[in-house]
Design a protein around this motif. Structure first.
Motif, PDB file in Angstrom:
ATOM      1  N   UNK A   1       0.817  -1.210   0.000  1.00 45.10           N
ATOM      2  CA  UNK A   1       0.000   0.000   0.000  1.00 45.10           C
ATOM      3  C   UNK A   1       0.849   1.256   0.000  1.00 45.10           C
ATOM      4  N   UNK A   2       2.144   1.124   0.313  1.00 43.61           N
ATOM      5  CA  UNK A   2       3.073   2.246   0.306  1.00 43.61           C
ATOM      6  C   UNK A   2       2.801   3.262   1.399  1.00 43.61           C
ATOM      7  N   UNK A   3       2.019   2.875   2.402  1.00 42.44           N
ATOM      8  CA  UNK A   3       1.755   3.799   3.495  1.00 42.44           C
ATOM      9  C   UNK A   3       2.997   4.029   4.347  1.00 42.44           C
ATOM     10  N   UNK A   4       3.995   3.140   4.224  1.00 38.90           N
ATOM     11  CA  UNK A   4       5.232   3.288   4.990  1.00 38.90           C
ATOM     12  C   UNK A   4       6.130   4.358   4.387  1.00 38.90           C
TER      13      UNK A   4
ATOM     14  N   UNK B   1      -6.377   1.578  -0.928  1.00 38.63           N
ATOM     15  CA  UNK B   1      -5.918   0.517  -1.831  1.00 38.63           C
ATOM     16  C   UNK B   1      -6.629  -0.814  -1.598  1.00 38.63           C
ATOM     17  N   UNK B   2      -7.438  -0.884  -0.553  1.00 40.86           N
ATOM     18  CA  UNK B   2      -8.029  -2.173  -0.193  1.00 40.86           C
ATOM     19  C   UNK B   2      -9.540  -2.228  -0.449  1.00 40.86           C
ATOM     20  N   UNK B   3     -10.090  -1.165  -1.009  1.00 43.94           N
ATOM     21  CA  UNK B   3     -11.534  -1.127  -1.219  1.00 43.94           C
ATOM     22  C   UNK B   3     -12.295  -1.166   0.088  1.00 43.94           C
TER      23      UNK B   3
ATOM     24  N   UNK C   1     -17.940  12.683  -1.427  1.00 42.00           N
ATOM     25  CA  UNK C   1     -17.666  12.521  -2.857  1.00 42.00           C
ATOM     26  C   UNK C   1     -16.577  11.468  -3.112  1.00 42.00           C
ATOM     27  N   UNK C   2     -16.156  10.807  -2.041  1.00 42.06           N
ATOM     28  CA  UNK C   2     -15.363   9.598  -2.233  1.00 42.06           C
ATOM     29  C   UNK C   2     -13.881   9.760  -2.505  1.00 42.06           C
ATOM     30  N   UNK C   3     -13.279  10.872  -2.067  1.00 44.20           N
ATOM     31  CA  UNK C   3     -11.828  10.984  -2.220  1.00 44.20           C
ATOM     32  C   UNK C   3     -11.122   9.899  -1.409  1.00 44.20           C
TER      33      UNK C   3
ATOM     34  N   UNK D   1     -10.369  -2.826   6.350  1.00 42.12           N
ATOM     35  CA  UNK D   1      -9.392  -1.783   6.654  1.00 42.12           C
ATOM     36  C   UNK D   1      -8.135  -2.404   7.254  1.00 42.12           C
ATOM     37  N   UNK D   2      -6.984  -1.948   6.752  1.00 39.12           N
ATOM     38  CA  UNK D   2      -5.709  -2.441   7.277  1.00 39.12           C
ATOM     39  C   UNK D   2      -5.037  -1.389   8.164  1.00 39.12           C
TER      40      UNK D   2
END
Lengths: 275, 193
Positions: A50-53, A165-167, A157-159, A183-184
């Motif tokens: 997910x590149x959250x790191x 990344x996980x829907x 509006x769904x930003x 949710x991760x």
């Protein structure tokens, strides 16, 4: 006839086999010693990419950890459990955080989940104007703070949906909702939300004030049916002092909350919800 | 000998694969943003193109033509090129990890670099001999490198320029590539037939 068909098959197949054998031989001959820890760390990681790191993916993060560039607890998805495993692999022990009690550790390992701290759907929260533009919360927010009458409310509006990344987020009736099973806890939606109403909370926390409005109670009443009007009833009923007021908004401290559910019963606007 | 020199010079300048044939644009745009990775990529492409020209020529002559399987050219050549690129990748990883890292995804992408396949197919189409194929492959590789190096130096200059906001990034790169390409069209007719 059959020979005519077999020759091309044999030639292409033979070429493939020849190159395959050649390559596998070359890969053995030119084998590179890779840091074994990279592979071990990579296996420990959730593999969500997910590149959250802050790295391009789990592979890059594992490499960075092995080289000492990233911290063992740098993976927000993996949480404390993964961090401990990585420290074990890196041989740095469990020096961080002292020795937390078994219960706390269990709580930590459940990880975090994002939660949208707003309850204002199209039905419950009034509209400021009718928005007809780009389907994007940032764009809508730039126009007088968004179409919702409440300046703290979800734009819907769904930003955040597109950031996830996980829907793991859906927008229903103008309100984003995090599907906590998906949710991760990477926190990408938290960064994406222009209203800053998505927060990461510990997964064990069940009671949350689903409102972010710091407006005075009277104003909230006029705009929204489910906003926190700062009546202090929950603060008084809570036996462990887990709820406090932060500038006209009740906030539950998940570390103290016993999940007794008394606050849910007394909340006149049903802002506090048990999830 | 004279013919060889003509082939190599025309492959570099007149028939420059990137700038006049517009083959291999992806790595051309992808790796040209700094000089050092451009040099590495150039080396890899020259190597792959030369060897691929030779091997595909041999495959064509001794396998495909002999068994009248010319229709398998494309697939057989791609197989050869893919294997070669893999080989270069394995070797490069061993002997120069920094170069391997800086080339990143573009190294495996040489596999699908149409310039390499283009060289192989042109060799056959023009009925070059084995030696001529090698020279043409090498020349095309050098031509690719020349374009890549010229362009990466232009792009390094572009980085410090005050570019209108709308043109920053890829747009200005494409415009610059178009201008360089026009300059190379000036070589057309250098060897009048």
């Amino acid at each position: 006839m059959s020979v005519e068909m077999l020759i091309p098959i044999a030639i292409i197949g033979g070429l493939g086999l020849f190159f395959g054998v050649g390559l596998s031989f070359a890969s053995k001959k030119f084998e590179v010693q890779v840091d074994e820890r990279i592979k071990l760390i990579r296996e420990t990681l959730p593999g969500a990419n997910c590149a959250a790191c802050g790295y391009t993916g789990c592979d890059a993060f594992a490499e960075a950890v092995a080289e000492g560039k990233a911290k063992a607890d740098g993976c927000p998805v993996g949480g404390a459990g993964v961090a401990r495993e990585i420290r074990k692999i890196m041989g740095t022990g469990t020096e961080e955080g002292g020795s937390p009690g078994e219960k706390d550790r269990k709580k930590e390992e459940e990880g975090q989940t994002a939660r949208v701290l707003c309850g204002g759907t199209y039905d419950t929260c009034k509209a400021k104007y009718k928005y007809e533009g780009i389907e994007d919360c940032d764009a809508a927010t730039a126009l007088y703070g968004g179409p919702s009458a409440c300046n703290y409310g979800c734009v819907g509006l769904g930003t955040c949906v597109r950031a996830c990344p996980f829907g793991g987020i859906v927008v229903e009736n103008g309100l984003a909702r995090v599907l906590e099973s998906k949710c991760k806890g990477c926190g990408l939606c938290v960064k994406a939300c222009p209203k800053n109403i998505i927060k990461l909370v510990p997964r064990y926390s069940k009671h949350t004030v689903l409102c972010s409005s710091h407006d005075r109670g009277l104003v909230v009443r006029q705009l929204c049916d489910v906003g926190c009007i700062a009546c202090l009833r929950c603060v008084r009923i809570c036996t462990v002092g887990a709820i406090s007021m932060d500038d006209q908004l009740a906030v539950v401290n998940p570390q103290l909350c016993m999940n007794c559910g008394e606050c849910v019963k007394v909340c006149p606007t049903s802002t506090i919800k048990q999830l | 000998m004279r013919e060889m020199i003509i082939i190599i010079i025309s492959a570099i300048l007149v028939e420059n694969f990137v700038l006049t044939k517009f083959l291999g644009i992806c790595p051309f745009l992808g790796v040209s943003n700094n000089m050092s990775s451009a040099i590495g990529m150039s080396g890899a492409v020259i190597f792959v193109m030369t060897i691929a020209s030779g091997v595909t020529w041999l495959v064509n002559e001794y396998l495909l033509v002999r068994f009248r399987l010319e229709y398998l050219q494309t697939i057989a050549f791609i197989l050869v090129i893919a294997a070669l690129v893999q080989f270069v990748e394995i070797v490069l990883r061993k002997i120069s990890p920094p170069l391997y890292k800086s080339l990143g995804i573009y190294l495996p992408l040489i596999t699908t670099n149409c310039a390499v396949l283009g060289v192989s197919l042109l060799n056959i189409e023009r009925e070059y001999t084995f030696a001529k194929s090698l020279v043409f492959g090498c020349g095309a590789g050098i031509g690719f490198s020349l374009a890549l190096l010229l362009f990466s130096s232009i792009r390094e200059k572009l980085e410090t320029c005050d570019i209108p906001k709308a043109l920053r990034g890829l747009p200005i790169t494409l415009i610059a590539a178009g201008l360089v390409s026009m300059a190379f069209f000036g070589f057309q007719g250098l060897f009048a037939k």
